[in-house]
Design an enzyme around this catalytic site. Structure first.
Site, short mmCIF file in Angstrom:
data_model
loop_
_atom_site.label_atom_id
_atom_site.label_comp_id
_atom_site.label_asym_id
_atom_site.label_seq_id
_atom_site.Cartn_x
_atom_site.Cartn_y
_atom_site.Cartn_z
N ARG A 174 0.83 -1.21 0.00
CA ARG A 174 0.00 0.00 0.00
C ARG A 174 0.87 1.26 0.00
O ARG A 174 1.91 1.28 0.66
CB ARG A 174 -0.89 0.05 1.24
CG ARG A 174 -1.78 -1.14 1.44
CD ARG A 174 -2.83 -0.86 2.50
NE ARG A 174 -3.50 -2.11 2.84
CZ ARG A 174 -3.31 -2.79 3.95
NH1 ARG A 174 -2.48 -2.31 4.86
NH2 ARG A 174 -3.95 -3.92 4.18
N ASP A 348 -8.02 -19.63 4.41
CA ASP A 348 -8.25 -18.73 5.53
C ASP A 348 -9.49 -19.22 6.27
O ASP A 348 -10.30 -19.97 5.72
CB ASP A 348 -8.47 -17.29 5.05
CG ASP A 348 -7.17 -16.63 4.60
OD1 ASP A 348 -6.11 -16.99 5.15
OD2 ASP A 348 -7.22 -15.75 3.71
#
Length: 367
Positions: A174, A348
């Site tokens: 990011r 996940d």
């Protein structure tokens, strides 16, 4: 006679049990270990919930899944903001403007992007062929060498040039000052630990611990109309085509008689000469005031049959082998295979819950 025997009490098995129970099915869960919960199991140590099989942080963008688990137990608002230590210097993760400032002293996104673009220029526009090339294309040479190369090669036990590029695609990058590792809308950890969540799912279901289904497969299978098997698919078929490869882990857990060891739940150690990959300080997952703390060092290990399987090695060779086992599994009319070990797949937690819900829906449509 049971309608279903579920082999394994991890998230996949527990969700299946919970859903089948709601449908008034008679269910028995068989668990090889002496506790429920699979690798999500947490154990209380005088108020601190110990993640016995490594850090588990629940995160999802799926409101239905978030509501599903929150209807069972309360979740806290834990945000995963790990740190990394390389040559005694701290870096923020995931890769963001804080990390770029720590590495290069830059203060604005364009400066950081310019450095990364310059460092990845040697690869031109070609599609990355391995993990090293993929990592450099994402964060440049400096951050790859400091924070990815040593950590990843320890974790997988092989050169980054031999690892597939897709492994590193999970890592967020990011150009904002944002230390939240996950970008999902919902994130947290069950108050009081994951074992409470699994217990809630298994309420009203028969559970037997310490039973190895595969040692008495035919006899146990005769006690139910159908089996949901969540263990290793290759082991179910007696490794007929050979063993699927995994990476394993060793955990060293220490109790300290002071309240705070490292000030953060997860710190990665990325130097190649440090044998462990990370240290977890459990109290920071669900913070509690105590005079002691508990930390766990995580060491990657080569896996062999009989060891605990953690990460599937999903390279071409192993995926071809898995296809053979999946073909065998498709011929088992009475047995349904699901979960990370039965599907040879990294999941996940929100994904495995979703897969289990889908599986039960599918079972009911064909039952």
């Amino acid at each position: 006679m049971y309608d279903y025997i579920i082999v394994g009490s991890g998230l996949f098995g527990a969700v299946c049990a919970n859903e089948l129970k709601k449908l008034n099915k008679k269910v028995l869960v068989i668990e090889k270990r002496n506790h429920i919960g699979g690798n999500a199991y947490t154990e209380d140590c005088e108020g601190i919930q110990i993640h016995k099989y490594g850090a588990h942080i629940f995160h999802t963008n799926d409101k239905y899944i978030w509501d599903y688990v929150n209807d069972l137990v309360e979740f806290n608002r834990f945000t995963n903001s790990p740190l990394a230590i390389y040559k005694d210097k701290l870096f923020n993760l995931p890769f963001n403007m804080n990390t770029f400032h720590q590495m290069w002293g830059v203060k604005d996104p364009q400066e950081a992007q310019n450095i990364i673009n310059a460092q990845k220029k040697k690869y031109g526009d070609k599609v990355p062929e391995n993990l090293e090339e993929q990592a450099i294309s994402l964060v440049g040479e400096d951050l790859y060498q400091a924070l990815i190369k040593g950590y990843t090669e320890k974790q997988w036990g092989r050169s980054a040039k031999e690892l597939p590029a897709f492994i590193i695609k999970r890592i967020p990058v990011r150009f904002t000052f944002d230390n939240n590792y996950f970008s999902d809308r919902y994130q947290g950890i069950p108050v009081g630990g994951y074992t409470k969540l699994i217990e809630k799912m298994l309420e009203g279901v028969d559970v037997k611990l310490g039973i190895d289904f595969l040692k008495d497969k035919d006899s146990l299978a005769s006690k139910a109309h159908r089996i949901i098997y969540t263990g290793p698919i290759d082991q179910y078929f007696d490794y007929r085509f050979g063993a699927l490869e995994y990476r394993s882990l060793k955990f060293e857990t220490e109790r300290h008689e002071f309240p705070n060891f490292q000030g953060n739940a997860v710190i990665n150690f990325t130097d190649a000469n440090v044998p462990y990959t990370r240290i977890i300080e459990h109290k920071h997952f669900d913070y509690v005031e105590t005079k002691h703390t508990v930390v766990t060092k995580e060491y990657p290990l080569e896996w062999k049959v009989g060891d605990e399987p953690y990460y599937p090695v999903n390279d071409n060779k192993n995926m071809e082998l898995f296809k053979k086992y999946r073909e065998l599994a498709s011929r088992e009319d009475k047995v349904i295979f699901g979960g990370r070990l039965a599907e040879y797949k990294y999941y996940d937690m929100h994904q495995v819950i979703s897969a289990a819900l889908y599986q039960v829906k599918n079972i009911m449509s064909t039952d």
